[in-house]
Design a protein around this motif. Sequence first.
Motif, mmCIF file in Angstrom:
data_model
loop_
_atom_site.group_PDB
_atom_site.id
_atom_site.type_symbol
_atom_site.label_atom_id
_atom_site.label_comp_id
_atom_site.label_asym_id
_atom_site.label_seq_id
_atom_site.Cartn_x
_atom_site.Cartn_y
_atom_site.Cartn_z
ATOM 1 N N LEU A 189 -13.927 25.118 76.330
ATOM 2 C CA LEU A 189 -12.988 24.614 75.342
ATOM 3 C C LEU A 189 -13.719 24.094 74.118
ATOM 4 C CD1 LEU A 189 -10.491 22.565 77.559
ATOM 5 C CD2 LEU A 189 -10.189 24.885 76.668
ATOM 6 N N HIS A 190 -13.021 24.125 72.996
ATOM 7 C CA HIS A 190 -13.544 23.538 71.766
ATOM 8 C C HIS A 190 -12.566 22.464 71.306
ATOM 9 C CE1 HIS A 190 -15.480 23.125 67.877
ATOM 10 N NE2 HIS A 190 -14.313 23.288 67.286
ATOM 11 N N MET A 191 -13.055 21.236 71.163
ATOM 12 C CA MET A 191 -12.202 20.131 70.735
ATOM 13 C C MET A 191 -11.975 20.205 69.220
ATOM 14 S SD MET A 191 -11.129 17.836 72.991
ATOM 15 C CE MET A 191 -11.214 17.988 74.786
ATOM 16 N N ARG A 192 -10.729 20.061 68.824
ATOM 17 C CA ARG A 192 -10.405 20.063 67.402
ATOM 18 C C ARG A 192 -11.042 18.849 66.724
ATOM 19 N NH1 ARG A 192 -6.430 23.605 65.804
ATOM 20 N NH2 ARG A 192 -5.198 24.586 67.473
ATOM 21 N N ALA A 193 -11.691 19.088 65.607
ATOM 22 C CA ALA A 193 -12.389 18.014 64.901
ATOM 23 C C ALA A 193 -11.424 16.919 64.452
ATOM 24 C CB ALA A 193 -13.142 18.589 63.704
ATOM 25 N N GLU A 194 -10.243 17.297 64.013
ATOM 26 C CA GLU A 194 -9.275 16.296 63.550
ATOM 27 C C GLU A 194 -8.886 15.351 64.678
ATOM 28 O OE1 GLU A 194 -4.790 16.004 61.562
ATOM 29 O OE2 GLU A 194 -5.666 17.959 62.051
ATOM 30 N N TYR A 195 -8.670 15.914 65.876
ATOM 31 C CA TYR A 195 -8.313 15.075 67.021
ATOM 32 C C TYR A 195 -9.480 14.169 67.406
ATOM 33 C CZ TYR A 195 -7.125 13.623 71.747
ATOM 34 O OH TYR A 195 -6.888 12.863 72.873
ATOM 35 N N LYS A 196 -10.672 14.729 67.505
ATOM 36 C CA LYS A 196 -11.834 13.933 67.897
ATOM 37 C C LYS A 196 -12.054 12.771 66.937
ATOM 38 C CE LYS A 196 -15.665 15.754 69.254
ATOM 39 N NZ LYS A 196 -16.896 16.570 69.349
ATOM 40 N N ASN A 197 -12.011 13.050 65.648
ATOM 41 C CA ASN A 197 -12.273 11.999 64.667
ATOM 42 C C ASN A 197 -11.210 10.906 64.721
ATOM 43 O OD1 ASN A 197 -14.523 13.427 63.801
ATOM 44 N ND2 ASN A 197 -13.423 14.466 62.148
ATOM 45 N N ARG A 198 -9.984 11.311 64.925
ATOM 46 C CA ARG A 198 -8.891 10.331 64.901
ATOM 47 C C ARG A 198 -8.963 9.373 66.079
ATOM 48 N NH1 ARG A 198 -2.654 12.131 63.668
ATOM 49 N NH2 ARG A 198 -1.981 10.126 62.778
ATOM 50 N N VAL A 199 -9.104 9.899 67.277
ATOM 51 C CA VAL A 199 -9.090 9.019 68.443
ATOM 52 C C VAL A 199 -10.423 8.304 68.630
ATOM 53 C CG1 VAL A 199 -7.293 10.362 69.598
ATOM 54 C CG2 VAL A 199 -9.697 10.877 70.074
ATOM 55 N N ALA A 200 -11.532 8.922 68.174
ATOM 56 C CA ALA A 200 -12.819 8.238 68.247
ATOM 57 C C ALA A 200 -12.816 7.018 67.330
ATOM 58 C CB ALA A 200 -13.946 9.191 67.862
ATOM 59 N N ARG A 201 -12.252 7.170 66.169
ATOM 60 C CA ARG A 201 -12.227 6.085 65.187
ATOM 61 C C ARG A 201 -11.292 4.948 65.612
ATOM 62 N NH1 ARG A 201 -10.695 8.974 61.420
ATOM 63 N NH2 ARG A 201 -8.478 8.531 61.421
ATOM 64 N N ASN A 202 -10.129 5.285 66.160
ATOM 65 C CA ASN A 202 -9.093 4.279 66.423
ATOM 66 C C ASN A 202 -9.060 3.764 67.856
ATOM 67 O OD1 ASN A 202 -7.966 4.220 63.780
ATOM 68 N ND2 ASN A 202 -6.927 6.164 64.198
ATOM 69 N N TYR A 203 -9.635 4.524 68.822
ATOM 70 C CA TYR A 203 -9.497 4.141 70.231
ATOM 71 C C TYR A 203 -10.824 4.096 70.996
ATOM 72 C CZ TYR A 203 -4.468 4.898 69.643
ATOM 73 O OH TYR A 203 -3.162 4.834 69.224
ATOM 74 N N ASN A 204 -11.939 4.170 70.298
ATOM 75 C CA ASN A 204 -13.247 4.123 70.971
ATOM 76 C C ASN A 204 -13.391 5.232 72.015
ATOM 77 O OD1 ASN A 204 -14.004 1.756 69.561
ATOM 78 N ND2 ASN A 204 -12.920 0.488 71.052
#
Length: 420
Positions: free
Chosen positions: A150-165
Motif C-alpha cells: 500500500l501507499h499512504m496518501r501524503a495528504e492523509y499522513k500529513n494531516r493526522v501526523a500534525r494533529n494527532y501525533n
Amino acid sequence: MLQKHLSLVVLVILAGCFVSCQTQRPSGWEMWGDPVEPGELPKVSFYESVNDYHVFALETYKELLRSNTGENVIYSPYALALCLEILRFGVQGEAAQKIEQCLRLPEDFNIDSTYPPLFPYAPPPKQTKPAFAYPPIFLSKHSIWFSENLHMRAEYKNRVARNYNVEFFPNDFSLPSAVIQDTMNGWLQKVLQGTSPPVTSVFPRDTQFWFLQSLYFKAHWKQKFQHSYTKERPFTLITGESITVPTMYEDAFNFPYSEDEEVQVLEMPYFAGDSGEFSMVLFLPKAKDGITQFEAGFDVARYETLMNALHDKNVIVFIPKFRIEQETDLTAIAGPGFWDRFDFSGMVVPGAVLDNARAIQKISMGIDEHGTEITLLAEIGYVSLGNEVPIFRADHPFMFVIREMQTGAILFMGRVMDPR
C-alpha cells in the motif's frame, strides 16, 4: 456552569463487583518513580463543545454495560473518539457515515471544519523530582503499520501526523506474528517507556494495516492518603455478600461534594502544577445495590446537574485501593458489523475496501494512596477482502441437485421452500 477542568468520571461500579479487582500496583509504580517523557495531546477535535462529546461518551458507556453485567468496567470514550477521528479522515462512503453516527456528530458535520481540542493541556517540562508531587502526565500516541503493497496518501499522513501525533511504518505482514509483535512493542516501549500493555495479536497474512493507540495518565492526589490509615475494611457486593479489602481513609478533608436522594458525589482533585487540572469524580449510590438503577438514568443532563451541585465540604472519605485490567471488544460499543468493509480510499493508494480483523481497547488502571495511573492500548486491524471466509447460510428457499461426481450426471434435483 460545569467546571472547566477535565474529570475522570468513575461510576462506582465497584459497588457490585470488587471481587475481581487486585490491589497490587500496575507496572511502573514502584515507589512512584519518574514519570514517562511528557508528550502532547491531539490539537483538534470533531466536537464543538465538551457537552457534545459527553453525549457520545455516556451513550457508548451504556452500550458497553450491556455486555458487562455485574463486572468491573474501565473504558476510555476519549481514546475511542480519537481513534474514530483519525480513521474518519481516511474513509469514504458508508464508513464515513457510520463513524459520524457513532460519534453522535450533527448531520451537517464538515470534515474540513474541526474544532480546538476538548481541553487545555500543556505537557510539563522534564524535571528533577519535585518536593511534593509531579504534575499530571497525560499523553497519547498513535501509529499505523501498513502493508508494503500500500501507499499512504501524503495528504492523509500529513494531516493526522500534525494533529494527532500519528507515526507511519511500512511492515511485512507475511512475517511471523511474534516478529511483528516485537517490532510494535518496541515502538510502545519507546513512546511509553514500558508502561503500555503489550501487543499480543495474531496477524493474518493478508493484513493491510494495523492501527495502534497508546494513552498514558498519571497523577498524584492533591490530598494524599496516609499509608498508616489504610486497613482491611468491609465492602458489600451487589449480591449482598460482604468482603474485606484494603481501604484508604481521610479524616474530614475539604472536598467538592454533593448529594441527592439517590447518590453521593465526591470530587477528588489531583495535584495540578502548570500542565492542567484533573480530578476523579466518584458517584456512590446510597442503596448498596443501587448501581444498576443509577447508571440507567445517568445521562448528560443528570451529570451536569450533579456536577453543578458540587460545593466544598469537609468529608470523611473511605476509598478502596483497586486495580482493574480489562480488554474490551469495541464491537460491544459500536455494534456488530460497524467496523466491517471500510472504504479507505482517503488513506491509501490504490483505494481499498478492507474488512476488520480486530478492534479492542486494553486498559490497566490502579488507585492507591499516592494517586492514579492508567495505561491504554487500542488495536484496530484490517485485512484484504479477497481472502475473507464466505458464509453459506441456507435460511431461505434453495434449489439442490444430487449428482454422480465423476461424470457430473444429475440423478435427483429439486428445491426446498419449507423445510418443516
